[in-house]
Scaffold this motif. Structure first.
Motif, PDB file in Angstrom:
ATOM      1  N   ALA A 115       0.840  -1.206   0.000  1.00  0.00           N
ATOM      2  CA  ALA A 115       0.000   0.000   0.000  1.00  0.00           C
ATOM      3  C   ALA A 115       0.874   1.255   0.000  1.00  0.00           C
ATOM      4  O   ALA A 115       0.544   2.258  -0.637  1.00  0.00           O
ATOM      5  N   TYR A 116       2.019   1.205   0.688  1.00  0.00           N
ATOM      6  CA  TYR A 116       2.924   2.364   0.701  1.00  0.00           C
ATOM      7  C   TYR A 116       3.507   2.591  -0.708  1.00  0.00           C
ATOM      8  O   TYR A 116       3.781   3.716  -1.116  1.00  0.00           O
ATOM      9  N   GLY A 117       3.739   1.463  -1.423  1.00  0.00           N
ATOM     10  CA  GLY A 117       4.128   1.573  -2.838  1.00  0.00           C
ATOM     11  C   GLY A 117       5.605   1.482  -3.125  1.00  0.00           C
ATOM     12  O   GLY A 117       6.028   1.560  -4.283  1.00  0.00           O
ATOM     13  N   LYS A 118       6.425   1.254  -2.072  1.00  0.00           N
ATOM     14  CA  LYS A 118       7.875   1.182  -2.287  1.00  0.00           C
ATOM     15  C   LYS A 118       8.449   0.203  -1.265  1.00  0.00           C
ATOM     16  O   LYS A 118       8.093   0.295  -0.084  1.00  0.00           O
ATOM     17  N   PRO A 119       9.339  -0.721  -1.702  1.00  0.00           N
ATOM     18  CA  PRO A 119       9.903  -1.658  -0.725  1.00  0.00           C
ATOM     19  C   PRO A 119      10.728  -0.921   0.334  1.00  0.00           C
ATOM     20  O   PRO A 119      11.599  -0.126   0.006  1.00  0.00           O
ATOM     21  N   GLN A 284      26.287  -4.347   5.397  1.00  0.00           N
ATOM     22  CA  GLN A 284      26.930  -3.415   4.457  1.00  0.00           C
ATOM     23  C   GLN A 284      26.095  -3.306   3.177  1.00  0.00           C
ATOM     24  O   GLN A 284      25.885  -2.209   2.662  1.00  0.00           O
ATOM     25  N   GLU A 285      25.610  -4.450   2.684  1.00  0.00           N
ATOM     26  CA  GLU A 285      24.776  -4.414   1.466  1.00  0.00           C
ATOM     27  C   GLU A 285      23.467  -3.669   1.730  1.00  0.00           C
ATOM     28  O   GLU A 285      22.964  -2.951   0.869  1.00  0.00           O
ATOM     29  N   LEU A 291      21.082   3.570   0.890  1.00  0.00           N
ATOM     30  CA  LEU A 291      21.584   4.891   0.465  1.00  0.00           C
ATOM     31  C   LEU A 291      21.189   5.185  -0.986  1.00  0.00           C
ATOM     32  O   LEU A 291      21.013   6.330  -1.366  1.00  0.00           O
ATOM     33  N   LYS A 292      21.069   4.110  -1.789  1.00  0.00           N
ATOM     34  CA  LYS A 292      20.670   4.296  -3.206  1.00  0.00           C
ATOM     35  C   LYS A 292      19.146   4.305  -3.366  1.00  0.00           C
ATOM     36  O   LYS A 292      18.637   4.336  -4.480  1.00  0.00           O
ATOM     37  N   GLY A 293      18.429   4.182  -2.249  1.00  0.00           N
ATOM     38  CA  GLY A 293      16.965   4.154  -2.317  1.00  0.00           C
ATOM     39  C   GLY A 293      16.436   2.814  -2.797  1.00  0.00           C
ATOM     40  O   GLY A 293      15.299   2.712  -3.278  1.00  0.00           O
ATOM     41  N   GLU A 294      17.258   1.750  -2.650  1.00  0.00           N
ATOM     42  CA  GLU A 294      16.824   0.415  -3.092  1.00  0.00           C
ATOM     43  C   GLU A 294      16.668  -0.511  -1.887  1.00  0.00           C
ATOM     44  O   GLU A 294      17.139  -0.222  -0.797  1.00  0.00           O
ATOM     45  N   MET A 295      16.036  -1.663  -2.133  1.00  0.00           N
ATOM     46  CA  MET A 295      15.909  -2.692  -1.105  1.00  0.00           C
ATOM     47  C   MET A 295      16.149  -4.021  -1.826  1.00  0.00           C
ATOM     48  O   MET A 295      15.319  -4.447  -2.617  1.00  0.00           O
ATOM     49  N   ASN A 296      17.315  -4.645  -1.590  1.00  0.00           N
ATOM     50  CA  ASN A 296      17.672  -5.815  -2.400  1.00  0.00           C
ATOM     51  C   ASN A 296      17.738  -7.126  -1.620  1.00  0.00           C
ATOM     52  O   ASN A 296      17.931  -8.177  -2.207  1.00  0.00           O
ATOM     53  N   GLY A 297      17.616  -7.089  -0.302  1.00  0.00           N
ATOM     54  CA  GLY A 297      17.800  -8.301   0.498  1.00  0.00           C
ATOM     55  C   GLY A 297      16.513  -9.079   0.684  1.00  0.00           C
ATOM     56  O   GLY A 297      15.510  -8.811   0.010  1.00  0.00           O
ATOM     57  N   LYS A 336      11.487 -11.377  -7.796  1.00  0.00           N
ATOM     58  CA  LYS A 336      12.864 -11.150  -8.191  1.00  0.00           C
ATOM     59  C   LYS A 336      13.525 -12.479  -8.500  1.00  0.00           C
ATOM     60  O   LYS A 336      13.084 -13.537  -8.028  1.00  0.00           O
ATOM     61  N   ASP A 337      14.580 -12.408  -9.299  1.00  0.00           N
ATOM     62  CA  ASP A 337      15.303 -13.609  -9.677  1.00  0.00           C
ATOM     63  C   ASP A 337      16.426 -13.814  -8.664  1.00  0.00           C
ATOM     64  O   ASP A 337      17.216 -12.918  -8.399  1.00  0.00           O
ATOM     65  N   PHE A 338      16.474 -15.003  -8.055  1.00  0.00           N
ATOM     66  CA  PHE A 338      17.486 -15.264  -7.038  1.00  0.00           C
ATOM     67  C   PHE A 338      18.815 -15.733  -7.628  1.00  0.00           C
ATOM     68  O   PHE A 338      19.770 -15.977  -6.906  1.00  0.00           O
ATOM     69  N   THR A 339      18.870 -15.921  -8.974  1.00  0.00           N
ATOM     70  CA  THR A 339      20.084 -16.496  -9.570  1.00  0.00           C
ATOM     71  C   THR A 339      21.293 -15.596  -9.311  1.00  0.00           C
ATOM     72  O   THR A 339      21.228 -14.383  -9.495  1.00  0.00           O
ATOM     73  N   LEU A 340      22.408 -16.210  -8.886  1.00  0.00           N
ATOM     74  CA  LEU A 340      23.632 -15.427  -8.656  1.00  0.00           C
ATOM     75  C   LEU A 340      24.472 -15.426  -9.919  1.00  0.00           C
ATOM     76  O   LEU A 340      24.642 -16.462 -10.553  1.00  0.00           O
TER      77      LEU A 340
END
Ligand code: NAP
Length: 341
Positions: A115-119, A284-285, A291-297, A336-340
């Protein structure tokens, strides 16, 4: 540019994260802390020489203007409230597991975030950041052993002070639940729990060990021994059997000693030592992404899936039945794709 972090809960892992952010990591500083034990919060500010304000409660930390992002390391039953409040304040939040103590609580967080619209939410499943698990995942993703068919795991700890009821499943096994679906890029469809002979070294009311059998959508069979009073050490094992080969989680590095007619290596005893580097990489990640405005974990959705699966394991333990696991379709918000690579 620094990410200014507020920490809610300065117990064991809260102090550990404050120490690593202050001394080992870059790009962030602790500017606010709180704990129900205010003296403990003040003591960590002094010990780490932090330029941080001690607030009365978690909501004051979340709403403090100097706080850009929140770390929740308080007692599990408080997580849902603080994560929901962080979302309401529009602040990124790193929450130690569990995301919430019930699947319904996790779902509320998922719904609020969508509902907030951003991870905004990351859950502290640090095994995805372990060098060994990442190496193992690359082997699977790069098709080095063909398609995975079976996985054999063990989660052993020397002792489990404070454990009661189903905590071996809801506190310890949750790490396997998360890391194995990430490793295999698959979802669970059923759970069964087998209760072997109990160790005599725990209170009779506490079952230990457990064997959990999970089946995935692709038909992969996973067996995990969870033995949290094994006495001898903290020992995490994972072996993936594929069509053309077998891949084992590497052992933590240790000196191989030839001495007094013995060939030996040490076994770690403390979970903090086993995953110490993973926690550093994880945070650290998280700092870099935030800081980049992302959420990747690991996301709120991952926290929800783990809670649904853990509930099925608890039901399987108490009923002796094979319990179906029904995970709804992942919302596109979280896909999201979990492939490394
Ligand atoms: P802990 O040592 O008991 O620390 C929790 C701290 O939070 C305590 O100081 C507690 O104070 C405080 N607290 C409780 N309710 C609070 C509230 N409403 N506001 C502020 N502070 C509050 O436990 P821990 O071992 O650090 O674990 C904390 C969380 O991290 C748990 O959910 C645990 O499952 C998780 N964890 C994850 C990992 C991992 O591997 N990812 C490892 C360890 C822990 P009192 O002691 O006075 O109640």
């Amino acid at each position: 540019m620094f990410l200014k972090i507020g920490v809610i809960g300065t117990g064991a892992i809260g102090q550990d994260h404050i120490r690593r952010i202050t001394n080992n990591l870059t790009g962030a500083k602790i500017v606010a802390v709180t704990d129900v034990n205010a003296e403990q919060a003040k003591a960590i500010v002094q010990k780490e020489n932090l330029d941080a304000k001690v607030y009365e409660n978690g909501h004051d930390v979340i709403n403090a203007t100097e706080v850009d992002a929140v770390i929740v390391t308080s007692w599990g039953p408080t997580h849902e409230e603080f994560v929901l409040a962080s979302i309401a304040a529009g602040k990124p939040v790193f929450c130690e597991k569990p995301l919430a103590t019930t699947a319904e609580g996790c779902k509320k967080i998922v719904d609020a975030e969508i509902a907030y619209g951003k991870p905004l939410v990351q859950v502290g499943f640090m095994r995805r950041y372990d060098k060994g698990y990442r190496a193992l995942k690359k082997v699977v993703d790069h098709d080095k052993i063909g398609e995975p068919l079976m996985v054999h795991c063990a989660h052993r700890a020397p002792s489990a002070p404070g454990f009661s009821g189903d905590m071996a499943l809801t506190d310890s096994f949750v790490h396997e639940i998360d890391v194995l679906r990430w490793l295999l890029n698959d979802e669970y469809v059923s759970a069964q729990v087998i209760l072997p002979r109990n160790t005599r070294l725990v209170d009779k009311a506490l079952q230990d060990p457990h064997i959990v059998l999970l089946e995935t959508k692709q038909g992969i069979r996973i067996d995990t021994e969870i033995f949290v009073n094994c006495q001898y050490g903290y020992d995490i094992q994972c072996q993936i059997v594929g069509e053309t080969g077998i891949a084992n989680l590497p052992e933590p590095s240790s000196v191989v000693l030839r001495s007094e007619a013995k060939l030996s290596t040490d076994i770690l005893v403390d979970w903090k030592d086993r995953f110490i580097d993973s926690y550093d990489v994880e945070l650290q990640e998280w700092i870099n992404s935030t800081l980049k405005g992302e959420m990747n974990g690991p996301s709120a959705w991952d926290g929800y899936v783990v809670a649904v699966t853990a509930d099925a394991c608890v039901e399987a333990k108490h009923t002796g039945q094979i319990v179906p696991i029904s995970i709804p379709e992942c919302p596109s918000f979280y896909k999201k794709d979990f492939t490394l690579v």
